[in-house]
Write a protein that holds these residues in place. Structure first.
Motif, short mmCIF file in Angstrom:
data_model
loop_
_atom_site.label_atom_id
_atom_site.label_comp_id
_atom_site.label_asym_id
_atom_site.label_seq_id
_atom_site.Cartn_x
_atom_site.Cartn_y
_atom_site.Cartn_z
N UNK A 36 -7.62 8.79 7.10
CA UNK A 36 -6.06 7.91 7.26
C UNK A 36 -6.11 6.93 6.59
N UNK A 37 -4.72 6.27 6.75
CA UNK A 37 -4.08 5.97 5.55
C UNK A 37 -4.65 4.50 5.00
N UNK A 38 -5.42 4.06 6.46
CA UNK A 38 -6.59 2.36 5.46
C UNK A 38 -7.32 3.53 4.28
N UNK A 39 -7.80 3.93 4.88
CA UNK A 39 -8.85 5.32 3.95
C UNK A 39 -8.92 4.69 2.71
N UNK A 40 -7.12 6.41 2.40
CA UNK A 40 -6.54 6.79 1.14
C UNK A 40 -6.17 4.85 0.14
N UNK A 41 -6.37 4.64 1.17
CA UNK A 41 -5.15 3.19 0.45
C UNK A 41 -6.29 2.40 -0.11
N UNK B 238 0.80 -0.87 0.32
CA UNK B 238 0.00 0.17 0.15
C UNK B 238 0.74 1.34 -0.15
N UNK B 239 0.60 1.90 -0.80
CA UNK B 239 1.41 3.07 -0.97
C UNK B 239 1.29 4.22 0.71
N UNK B 240 0.05 4.15 1.51
CA UNK B 240 -0.35 4.92 3.11
C UNK B 240 0.11 3.58 3.74
N UNK C 239 -13.00 12.61 1.06
CA UNK C 239 -13.05 12.94 2.74
C UNK C 239 -14.50 13.00 2.70
N UNK C 240 -15.53 12.59 1.66
CA UNK C 240 -17.22 11.60 1.57
C UNK C 240 -16.74 10.02 1.27
N UNK C 241 -15.74 9.98 0.72
CA UNK C 241 -15.64 8.72 0.29
C UNK C 241 -15.83 8.03 -0.92
N UNK C 242 -15.68 9.00 -1.93
CA UNK C 242 -15.60 8.71 -3.31
C UNK C 242 -14.00 7.70 -3.57
N UNK C 243 -13.85 7.41 -4.42
CA UNK C 243 -13.08 7.00 -5.44
C UNK C 243 -12.44 7.59 -6.09
#
Lengths: 299, 116
Positions: free
Chosen positions: B63-68, A297-299, B31-35
């Motif tokens: 968060x990192x998880x969300x961004x991944x 993963x990148x982040x 921020x609203x959860x879109x790709x």
């Protein structure tokens, strides 16, 4: 009122040559405040047989620095030896001082450049790509060329953001024998002063301040910045080139063998960065140049 | 959402200001959860001020998880991906720094008090 001659000797790029430049600066600074009846400062090139791009950028920047202090500086036309005249005409030094002087392009010269503000970033990129790193001087893949240019552009960006140079940034370069040289100079606050004020460690030696400034992640700005010299440093070492930085009394020299940080006795009001790359017969490229599929993963 | 970076910045992605424009384009979706897919084709020159603002800054509030899960990077060469990874690594430390968090908290408190 009298003119004050500033003798410009032969200046290459050894340590003693850089010291000559800083002494010239000091002489001018000393005379700025103490002698009010100077009409003009005049560069006297009669003892100058060779002049490297570090000196050209520095001396032109000094002219602008004096102008910002409402003093005139010019050069004694008759003092220029033919070779020096030709060189200063070819990199634009003479034309910038006197537009009636012809600007003659010469293959091995990287033109003198003046950037008063950050607004010219695309022009700076073009200058670095096309004037400093043309394809017939050094064999780089496009990606390597772009990476070096991007990193050197960050030097300009840092100077604009941190230096508060009242007169902007000056650059000049040249291909000399099998080496490409580029000098970038500002007459701003200098890195050690910014760092010691930021850290509130006013007794910190300049060498330590420079070391701190070039570590990844360190910055004196509020935003998240500071990625250090990174790729440029790695390339210079691989290429057996050299990266030298003078700022305040701080000095760092980076080459294949070592990174040496020192505090010098000479003082530069600003920062001078001097890059030397070797033009050898190697082809420089990244091991992997394509767009990879991410393994983690990148982040 | 697909964003073609070249159409915003041209072939040089180098300044803080360019990074802010890209950040402002993608943040509302993330921020609203879109790709969001960032396509870097045709971009040639990169510098860390751009990456810091466009992507590193996302870690301030996401968060990192969300961004991944939500953010995909396309057509970025291995060397530039390495620079971006370093920016992200620095950004994680920066935005998790208690001093920074303290400053943010104080600002939020000040705003809350002024709104009463």
């Amino acid at each position: 009122m009298a003119d004050l001659k500033i003798e410009i000797p032969t200046i290459k790029d050894t340590q003693s040559d850089f010291n000559k430049l800083f002494k010239i600066y000091q002489k001018i600074e000393d005379n700025l405040s103490s002698i009010k009846n100077i009409n003009r400062f005049l560069y006297d090139f009669s003892h100058c047989r060779t002049i490297y791009p570090n000196a050209i950028a520095f001396l032109f920047g000094l002219i602008q620095y004096l102008k910002s202090n409402k003093k005139e500086i010019f050069y004694i036309k008759g003092s220029l030896k033919k070779k020096i005249q030709s060189q200063l005409a070819a990199n634009g030094f003479l034309n910038k001082l006197d537009s009636s002087e012809e600007y003659l392009e010469k293959e091995t010269l990287v033109p003198l450049r003046e950037d008063r503000d950050i607004g010219n970033e695309n022009l700076i990129i073009d200058y670095l790509q096309n004037n400093w790193l043309p394809k017939n001087w050094i064999n780089l893949s496009d990606l390597v060329r772009h990476a070096i240019v991007g990193k050197v552009w960050e030097i300009y960006d840092n100077a604009f953001s941190h230096a508060f140079s009242p007169i902007g940034i000056y650059s000049c370069g040249q291909k000399i024998d099998n080496k490409i040289k580029l000098a970038i100079i500002d007459f701003g606050r200098g890195i050690p002063l910014n760092v010691t004020e930021y850290l509130k460690k006013h007794q910190m030696p300049s060498s330590e301040a420079l070391k701190w400034a070039f570590m990844d992640g360190n910055t004196t700005k509020k935003e998240n910045r500071g990625l250090g010299l990174g790729f440029l440093k790695s390339f210079v070492k691989l290429n057996k080139g050299e990266l030298e930085i003078f700022s305040g009394t701080g000095h760092v020299k980076i080459n294949e063998k070592a990174e040496r940080f020192t505090t010098k006795k000479t003082f530069l009001h600003g920062t001078l960065i001097y890059i030397t790359l070797m033009c050898d017969d190697k082809y420089y490229h990244f091991t992997h140049e394509t767009s990879p599929v991410l393994a983690k993963p990148l982040f | 959402m697909l964003i073609k970076i070249f159409e915003i910045t041209g072939k040089n992605c180098i300044t803080l200001e360019q990074g802010k424009i890209v950040y402002d384009s993608i943040y509302p979706f993330l921020i609203k959860g879109d790709l969001v897919e960032m396509d870097f084709s045709k971009v040639e020159i990169f510098a860390s001020p751009f990456f810091n603002q466009a992507i590193g800054r996302l870690l301030e509030n996401i968060s990192s998880d969300d961004l991944n899960k939500q953010l995909k990077i396309k057509n970025l060469s291995a060397p530039n991906l390495a620079t971006l990874s370093k920016v992200i690594e620095n950004s994680k430390k920066y935005y998790s720094n208690p001093k920074h968090r303290k400053a943010v908290d104080k600002t939020i408190n000040d705003i809350s008090q002024n709104s009463i």
